[in-house]
Design a protein around this motif. Structure first.
Motif, short mmCIF file in Angstrom:
data_model
loop_
_atom_site.label_atom_id
_atom_site.label_comp_id
_atom_site.label_asym_id
_atom_site.label_seq_id
_atom_site.Cartn_x
_atom_site.Cartn_y
_atom_site.Cartn_z
N PRO A 124 7.81 3.43 58.83
CA PRO A 124 7.57 4.73 58.21
C PRO A 124 6.70 4.64 56.96
O PRO A 124 6.73 3.65 56.22
CB PRO A 124 8.98 5.22 57.88
N GLY B 114 15.80 1.67 62.99
CA GLY B 114 16.64 2.72 62.40
C GLY B 114 17.80 3.07 63.30
O GLY B 114 18.93 3.30 62.83
N PRO C 140 10.97 9.67 59.84
CA PRO C 140 12.21 9.06 59.33
C PRO C 140 12.45 7.68 59.94
O PRO C 140 11.80 7.29 60.91
CB PRO C 140 13.29 10.06 59.75
N ASP C 141 13.41 6.96 59.37
CA ASP C 141 13.70 5.60 59.83
C ASP C 141 14.01 5.54 61.32
O ASP C 141 13.66 4.57 62.01
CB ASP C 141 14.90 5.03 59.05
N GLU C 142 14.69 6.57 61.82
CA GLU C 142 15.14 6.55 63.22
C GLU C 142 14.00 6.79 64.21
O GLU C 142 14.22 6.73 65.44
CB GLU C 142 16.22 7.61 63.43
N SER C 143 12.81 7.04 63.71
CA SER C 143 11.67 7.20 64.61
C SER C 143 11.11 5.87 65.07
O SER C 143 10.19 5.82 65.89
CB SER C 143 10.56 8.02 63.92
N TYR D 89 11.05 -2.02 55.25
CA TYR D 89 11.75 -1.14 56.20
C TYR D 89 13.01 -1.81 56.74
O TYR D 89 14.11 -1.22 56.74
CB TYR D 89 10.80 -0.77 57.33
N LYS E 215 6.88 5.86 54.05
CA LYS E 215 7.48 5.67 52.73
C LYS E 215 7.57 4.20 52.34
O LYS E 215 7.59 3.88 51.15
CB LYS E 215 8.86 6.32 52.67
N ASP F 143 4.38 9.09 59.17
CA ASP F 143 5.22 9.84 58.23
C ASP F 143 6.43 10.39 58.99
O ASP F 143 6.49 11.56 59.35
CB ASP F 143 4.41 10.96 57.59
#
Length: 490
Positions: free
Chosen positions: A243, A207, A200-203, A312, A245, A198
């Motif tokens: 992620p 991203g 953000p995309d940059e994790s 993603y 989402k 859970d």
């Protein structure tokens, strides 16, 4: 755009196609956005899949979507080398992930351009690479567990070669990375082949790659020079990490397993493998094997993970496409999205690429050229080696002599041209494979034993049975054509 390079006129040229070299010499050349996506099989919403890919689907609706695009080698480095150079493999070393390093790296610059990007650069383009374009994750030569070097895999192709490794520190760590900053190497393969975090995309690295591409697009748009931006995304390559989402887009229980989960009748298992790359993620819930397929529940989980990764990466592609639109350059930019090969998601009991079967050799190809027809669903057989000459035609640049690929530029407006040869060749595992509209014929050498397999395809392209023994006339008719594609001996 006033005086812009007339892509429209080129797309509308009457046969025979002469390319853009004979167009207005004072016209502004088109820009190029080339997006490479690792392990992206023919699995998009636009292809009829349940996978949610609204951004790539939208691009497909604005250009041509190729339903029968085939790679030359079903492994990343060799497939990319073949595509980048426009050449079929000429030696066993060309089937290795080290193909670019062996053939191109460390060599003096010669008359023949090392890649299509080098040819663009020689002809006035400002070329930028971000991420995995050739084999090495950040374009620099070093091993999975070695210290990063600054030695470029493609030394003459780029004005700039960029990558943001974030918390992972270097390209290979990022390529095999997990959300906490660890990677498969640092955890000694004691990892699962998937992760749902859970975050953000940059994790995850893609991203960061998208953000870097957006930033560079804004910069390139301000240059008074045509540009080529090549962006390489990692996912959906293993590990299937993305992620939460994107996982939440799917109901795992409703995801179907492969329509061909077992080994086809009369298929020789020499043509398959034991999913070693996949099983190298040693904390996986189950091990894949040709002797016994994984459970349906685990197959759904893995397909869920792959689908989430595709969604993603689609979102990251969308950020780049939106940035192109916002830059004001979209009307004069060719966009190509290319998957470097397919991937067995439990198909034929295999989890991975590395076979000469349909699922491993068929991958995504989307081409948008402003001014050409929109929403074209192209069912002609094309190969990755055809991209190089096509791009040269679209950019009005002469093609180097000796390319094995052929330009499909005319098909962007008319996919039903009569003088196109619907043939694709592929190579791997001591085998050669020929794809024609109805059949795939493959021939292997197993320590002196010749193995021949013939598959016939319907619309679903499911491989149910090797029919070579009961169709000797078809084999006899196709074998000379297959032999034409044999460019080296094992």
């Amino acid at each position: 755009m006033k005086n812009s390079y007339s892509i429209i006129s080129a797309c509308l040229l009457a046969l025979p196609f002469q390319g853009f070299a004979q167009q207005k010499k004072d016209a502004v050349k088109p820009n190029v956005l080339f997006i490479c996506i690792d392990d992206l099989r023919r699995e998009l919403g636009a292809y009829g899949s349940l996978v949610k890919t609204p951004n790539i689907d939208r691009l497909a609706s604005e250009g041509s979507l190729f339903f029968q695009h085939y790679v030359q080698v079903p492994t990343s480095g060799a497939s990319r080398a073949s595509m980048l150079t426009g050449h079929l493999p000429k030696d066993k070393s060309d089937l290795s992930n080290e193909a670019c390093r062996t053939r191109l790296s460390g060599k003096a610059e010669g008359d023949i351009p090392e890649t299509m990007f080098h040819q663009l650069r020689r002809n006035g383009y400002y070329t930028v690479g971000i991420g995995k374009i050739s084999h090495y994750a950040d374009g620099c030569l070093y091993g999975y567990e070695d210290v990063k070097t600054d030695k470029l895999e493609l030394p003459y192709s780029w004005n700039e070669m960029l990558f943001d490794a974030g918390k992972w520190g270097n390209g290979w760590n990022a390529f095999f990375g997990y959300a906490d900053g660890s990677n498969r190497q640092s955890r000694h393969k004691q990892v699962k082949p998937y992760e749902c975090a859970d975050v953000p995309d940059e994790s995850y690295p893609d991203g960061l790659t998208a953000n870097l591409a957006v930033k560079k697009l804004k910069e390139l748009a301000g240059k008074n020079q045509p540009f080529c931006l090549a962006v390489g995304f990692f996912k959906p390559h293993l590990p299937f990490t993305s992620p939460k989402k994107y996982w939440d887009l799917y109901d795992e229980a409703s995801i179907p397993i492969s329509p061909m989960p077992d080994i086809p009748e009369n298929c020789n298992t020499f043509t398959l493998h034991e999913s070693a790359e996949f099983n190298g993620y040693e904390l996986g819930d189950e091990k894949a094997s040709l002797n016994k397929r994984v459970s349906d529940a685990y197959a759904r989980k893995l397909r869920h993970a792959y689908f989430a990764c595709v969604s993603y990466v689609d979102s990251q592609v969308g950020k780049v496409l939106d940035a192109l639109q916002e830059s004001g350059k979209a009307d004069n930019t060719i966009v190509i999205i290319w998957g470097d090969h397919g991937w067995h998601l439990g198909d034929l009991r295999v989890w991975g690429k590395h076979t000469l079967h349909e699922t491993s050799l068929s991958s995504t190809l989307v081409v948008k050229v402003p001014g050409c027809k929109k929403g074209v669903k192209n069912n002609r057989i094309v190969s990755s080696i055809d991209i190089y000459p096509t791009l040269m035609d679209l950019c009005g640049i002469s093609k180097p002599e000796g390319l094995d690929g052929h330009s499909f530029a005319r098909m962007l407006n008319n996919p039903n041209i009569k003088d196109w040869n619907d043939v694709a060749y592929s190579y791997f595992r001591n085998g050669y494979s020929l794809r024609v509209p109805d059949y795939r014929l493959s021939s292997y050498d197993k320590k002196g034993e010749k193995i021949v397999e013939l598959y016939q395809y319907g619309k679903d392209r499911v491989e149910k049975k090797n029919i070579s023994s009961e169709n000797p006339k078809v084999v006899q008719e196709l074998m000379p054509l297959l032999k034409k594609g044999i460019t080296f001996s094992y």
